[in-house]
Design a protein around this motif. Sequence first.
Motif, PDB file in Angstrom:
ATOM      1  N   VAL A 140       0.839  -1.201   0.000  1.00 17.02           N
ATOM      2  CA  VAL A 140       0.000   0.000   0.000  1.00 17.02           C
ATOM      3  C   VAL A 140       0.873   1.250   0.000  1.00 17.02           C
ATOM      4  O   VAL A 140       0.656   2.186  -0.790  1.00 17.02           O
ATOM      5  N   ALA A 141       1.883   1.275   0.880  1.00 17.06           N
ATOM      6  CA  ALA A 141       2.761   2.444   0.969  1.00 17.06           C
ATOM      7  C   ALA A 141       3.596   2.632  -0.292  1.00 17.06           C
ATOM      8  O   ALA A 141       3.815   3.758  -0.745  1.00 17.06           O
ATOM      9  N   ALA A 142       4.078   1.531  -0.859  1.00 18.18           N
ATOM     10  CA  ALA A 142       4.915   1.624  -2.056  1.00 18.18           C
ATOM     11  C   ALA A 142       4.125   2.153  -3.248  1.00 18.18           C
ATOM     12  O   ALA A 142       4.680   2.842  -4.117  1.00 18.18           O
ATOM     13  N   ALA A 143       2.824   1.864  -3.294  1.00 12.58           N
ATOM     14  CA  ALA A 143       1.995   2.324  -4.410  1.00 12.58           C
ATOM     15  C   ALA A 143       1.707   3.813  -4.338  1.00 12.58           C
ATOM     16  O   ALA A 143       1.432   4.447  -5.363  1.00 12.58           O
ATOM     17  N   ASP A 144       1.762   4.391  -3.145  1.00 12.45           N
ATOM     18  CA  ASP A 144       1.494   5.820  -2.948  1.00 12.45           C
ATOM     19  C   ASP A 144       2.357   6.320  -1.793  1.00 12.45           C
ATOM     20  O   ASP A 144       1.874   6.533  -0.686  1.00 12.45           O
ATOM     21  N   PRO A 145       3.656   6.497  -2.022  1.00  4.66           N
ATOM     22  CA  PRO A 145       4.585   6.773  -0.924  1.00  4.66           C
ATOM     23  C   PRO A 145       4.228   8.051  -0.159  1.00  4.66           C
ATOM     24  O   PRO A 145       3.850   9.064  -0.754  1.00  4.66           O
ATOM     25  N   PRO A 146       4.346   7.995   1.167  1.00  2.46           N
ATOM     26  CA  PRO A 146       4.065   9.186   1.969  1.00  2.46           C
ATOM     27  C   PRO A 146       5.251  10.142   1.933  1.00  2.46           C
ATOM     28  O   PRO A 146       6.348   9.783   1.508  1.00  2.46           O
ATOM     29  N   LEU A 147       5.014  11.336   2.385  1.00  3.88           N
ATOM     30  CA  LEU A 147       6.095  12.304   2.584  1.00  3.88           C
ATOM     31  C   LEU A 147       6.777  11.955   3.897  1.00  3.88           C
ATOM     32  O   LEU A 147       6.179  12.062   4.962  1.00  3.88           O
ATOM     33  N   LEU A 148       8.029  11.501   3.828  1.00  2.71           N
ATOM     34  CA  LEU A 148       8.789  11.161   5.022  1.00  2.71           C
ATOM     35  C   LEU A 148       9.985  12.108   5.120  1.00  2.71           C
ATOM     36  O   LEU A 148      10.781  12.214   4.181  1.00  2.71           O
ATOM     37  N   VAL A 149      10.088  12.778   6.256  1.00  6.86           N
ATOM     38  CA  VAL A 149      11.125  13.784   6.459  1.00  6.86           C
ATOM     39  C   VAL A 149      12.064  13.320   7.566  1.00  6.86           C
ATOM     40  O   VAL A 149      11.608  12.899   8.638  1.00  6.86           O
TER      41      VAL A 149
END
Length: 317
Positions: free
Chosen positions: A210-219
């Motif tokens: 799920v995350a790989a299909a729509d990567p979040p903004l990670l800072v």
Amino acid sequence: MTTGVDAAIAASYVEFADREARGVSPAYERLARSVARDGRLHALLGTVPEAKRQPNLLFAVVRLLGGPVEDPAAFGEFAAAHWPEVAAQLRTRATQTNEAGRCAALLPVLAALPQPLALLEVGASAGLCLYPDRYAYRYGDHRVGSGEPVLDCALTGAAPPNRRPVVAWRAGLDLNPLDVTDPADVAWLDALVWPEHTYRRARLRAASAVAAADPPLLVRGDLVDDLPALAARAPAGATLVVFHTSVLYLVPAPRRAAFADLVRTLPGHWLANETPEVLGHDALPEPPDGTLHNVLTLDGTPLAWTRPHGQAVTWFA
């Protein structure tokens, strides 16, 4: 000769066996009790910083290095024989258990807030808890949403939510964010899953997809120094929710207090899911049993007891 450090290490491993592993992971319960009695491992663990001696971290590092965790004697021999490699990993790694199942504990609160939401997770690891709107949930025979993974949670004391939240923006802040498209990062996340928990390993794979299909903004950043700037990037018209689960116990107490003071000044809401001593609540009801429980709080108000992997919530508010 037994030292104060030895006694503290032994006590921490016994507590882990009693409160976290008992009834949840027989392999890790056996392992923790064995380490608690092993003076050789106490001496070795005494050479790394106190925060790096925790059972979850040691067990995961040995797993990552290919060592045995089912046989306590073999574990001890491997850890001692490979201590330079083990110690190096302990010093550089952190317990970034990115357990998507914790979203089941957060969902009753997230679904009740004004929608849409702007989610900002502190200590986000790979960001798998930033997708409460994408996972499916099962509270007993009550199902919420569809798709994979399906997160099971025993909810008592409150009605289960009837919807998933609407998420307009999602971002995470972490000192060492992980990338679910990086095989080395995924291997570390896998090593953090307890041996018998094949369902959690399958859940990790599904949540990672799920995350790989729509990567979040990670800072990459600090929970105090860098939080205001990231929060300011949340879109107008969305309810900002700064949240964290089983993170603050890793943060030194003065820094933890500074974070709590800061997050209260931000617009929106603060959702925390931490062990009771971390935020120092004045009065709480007794937990359901003697196992480890977190306290779910919204804007500092305690709402429920939760189990560490999101497998149960006991509402008391």
